[in-house]
Design an enzyme around this catalytic site. Structure first.
Site, mmCIF file in Angstrom:
data_model
loop_
_atom_site.group_PDB
_atom_site.id
_atom_site.type_symbol
_atom_site.label_atom_id
_atom_site.label_comp_id
_atom_site.label_asym_id
_atom_site.label_seq_id
_atom_site.Cartn_x
_atom_site.Cartn_y
_atom_site.Cartn_z
ATOM 1 N N HIS A 33 0.731 -1.250 -0.135
ATOM 2 C CA HIS A 33 -0.117 -0.029 -0.111
ATOM 3 C C HIS A 33 0.951 1.233 -0.135
ATOM 4 C CE1 HIS A 33 -2.349 -2.742 2.549
ATOM 5 N NE2 HIS A 33 -3.431 -2.352 1.980
ATOM 6 N N ASP B 68 2.411 2.081 3.504
ATOM 7 C CA ASP B 68 3.479 1.016 3.879
ATOM 8 C C ASP B 68 4.820 1.454 3.400
ATOM 9 O OD1 ASP B 68 1.102 -0.544 4.280
ATOM 10 O OD2 ASP B 68 1.613 -1.816 2.530
HETATM 11 C C1 XLS Z 1 -7.575 -6.997 4.721
HETATM 12 C C2 XLS Z 1 -7.208 -7.253 3.312
HETATM 13 C C3 XLS Z 1 -6.066 -6.096 2.820
HETATM 14 C C4 XLS Z 1 -5.698 -6.132 1.291
HETATM 15 C C5 XLS Z 1 -5.126 -5.074 0.936
HETATM 16 O O1 XLS Z 1 -8.482 -7.883 5.000
HETATM 17 O O2 XLS Z 1 -7.002 -8.485 2.959
HETATM 18 O O3 XLS Z 1 -4.958 -6.674 3.523
HETATM 19 O O4 XLS Z 1 -5.352 -7.414 0.807
HETATM 20 O O5 XLS Z 1 -5.854 -3.623 1.230
#
Ligand code: XLS
Ligand code: NI
Ligand code: NI
Length: 455
Positions: free
Chosen positions: A115, A118
């Site tokens: 993200h 991140d």
């Molecule tokens: C949360 C989601 C998240 C997505 C990315 O439950 O799995 O981690 O994969 O935003």
């Protein structure tokens, strides 16, 4: 800035060899502390691809490097020096990036995902956040060319900041929608610059806490408009990866609009977005929605919206997204079979959106989790390939639907009949079809035999 640029790169995972070796069956008797692959041999041919090409493994930046091991009752337990509050945020981002790429290279896997927040800290303004992101993305591009690691997908975090508490695209305030649009634009551009293979949108806050204050129809229209804008921007910049929605029924929001593959499919159809968006199916989200992972994958493939997978599983005793590493071949084989049978991933892959348990605080635990999960997927792949070659399941399905290949089936489907003519036919022929065994137990036994014998 200059200090950042001259800082010496320090090895973080000092106890781990680069790359973690493949030891094969010989490794099976090693002590549990040995870091080596037992099944995953990236160059091994399975059908017409290598294992690495089939599985397209990615490591996620967020749970692995950005999460301190906290839970709602306790603070972080992990050894992640860059998460200490005293470290300057951009300095922290560079140390974290070095550790992340060291991890990817040592693990020997081809992809990662992140993200925006991140990789680069949010600034005080959107412009500052964008500048931070651009700086860290340029640095990531160099690390990617040094290591050969590629970006499976990028995504924007539209759920952590309080401004998104009532949703991003589905927020009652259009300024929040606009803020989210800026973040996605910046991150989609960054993903494109890094040669990313896909772009994911997970709508963790796109839903409602209570219907008492919610206009369902309006929020659906807003979400669809957002998706239209993103798809249009993708075309404007010439990004040719897939746009992926990640279904999840709830958590953090009580009810999320992207509930499961079928709900997403219906939504895309209703707003004329089929062909623009595909799904990133998470194992844990599948089970949270009351389905099996097998169901979610089979539905997406049969309806032409399958894109990618987040391989993390849940715990059957807990009703939330525990994001554990996959460790059950039995659970994965049926879904893997559908994936392989349909020709495998295009631009998608298996992302590890996985979290260590809070007590797994040694630096090497991150390797143990990934290696075990990757070996589990590799074994499931071998079994799925065997099942496909051996043809038993397809033959059973063919036999089961054989009648539809005959004249009665064709007559029904080519629209030359009416309900009345079918009724007349049934009465004239005095139809009394005999029920036929579905052979479920025999098929389940067949799969188990393949699991026991696959090497
Ligand atoms: C949360 C989601 C998240 C997505 C990315 O439950 O799995 O981690 O994969 O935003
Ligand atoms: Ni999840
Ligand atoms: Ni996920």
């Amino acid at each position: 800035m200059s200090e950042r640029k001259t800082r010496e790169r320090m090895e973080f995972f000092t106890d781990v060899p680069q790359p973690v070796p493949f030891a094969g069956a010989a490794g099976a008797t090693d002590s549990p502390g040995e870091l080596r692959y037992r099944i995953y041999d990236p160059d091994r041919a399975v059908g017409n691809k290598t294992m690495a090409e089939h599985l397209r493994i990615a490591v996620c930046y967020w749970h692995s490097f950005n999460w301190p091991g906290s839970d709602i009752f306790g603070v972080g337990t992990f050894d992640r020096p860059w998460l200490q509050p005293a470290v300057d945020p951009m300095e922290a981002a560079t140390i974290k990036q070095d550790a992340a790429f060291e991890f990817f290279a040592k693990l020997g896997t081809p992809f990662y995902c992140f993200h925006d927040v991140d990789m680069a800290p949010e600034g005080d303004t959107l412009a500052e956040s964008k500048a931070n992101l651009d700086e860290m993305v340029d640095r990531a591009a160099k690390k990617m060319s040094e290591t050969g690691v590629e970006l499976l997908w990028g995504t924007a975090n539209l759920f952590t900041h309080p401004r998104y508490a009532a949703g991003a695209a589905t927020n009652p305030d259009p300024d929040v929608f606009t803020h989210a649009a800026a973040q996605v634009r910046h991150m989609l551009d960054a993903t494109h610059r890094l040669g990313g293979h896909n772009y994911v949108l997970w709508g963790g806050r796109e839903g409602y806490e209570t219907l008492l204050n919610t206009r369902l129809g309006q929020e659906a229209d807003q979400l669809a408009r957002f998706l239209e804008l993103v798809a249009e921007h993708k075309r404007n910049i010439g990004f040719d990866g897939l746009l992926l929605l990640e279904p999840k029924p709830q958590e953090p929001t009580k009810h999320q609009y992207d509930y499961d593959s079928a709900t997403v499919h219906g939504f895309l159809d209703r707003y004329d977005l089929l062909g623009e968006y595909f799904v990133n199916i998470e194992v844990n989200h599948a089970t949270l929605s009351g389905h099996s992972f097998h169901h979610e994958v089979a539905y997406a493939i049969d309806n032409g919206i399958f894109g990618s997978v987040d391989a993390n599983r849940g715990d059957p005793q807990n009703g939330w997204d525990t994001d554990q590493f996959p460790n059950s071949v039995d659970d994965l084989v049926p879904a893997m079979y559908e994936i392989v049978r349909s020709g495998g991933f295009g631009s998608g892959g298996f992302n590890f959106d996985t979290k260590l348990r809070r007590q797994s605080m040694d630096r090497t635990d991150l390797f143990h989790g990934h290696i075990g999960g990757i070996d589990t997927l590799a074994k499931a792949l071998l079994v799925a390939d065997e099942l496909l070659n051996n043809g038993t399941l397809e033959a059973a399905r063919d036999r089961r639907y054989a009648g539809w290949r005959g004249s009665q089936g064709a007559k029904i489907m080519d629209r030359s009949t009416t309900l009345a003519s079918l009724a007349d036919d049934a009465v004239a022929a005095d139809l009394d079809p005999a029920p036929v065994s579905g052979r479920q137990e025999a098929l389940e036994n067949h799969i188990n035999q393949m699991i026991w014998s696959a090497t």
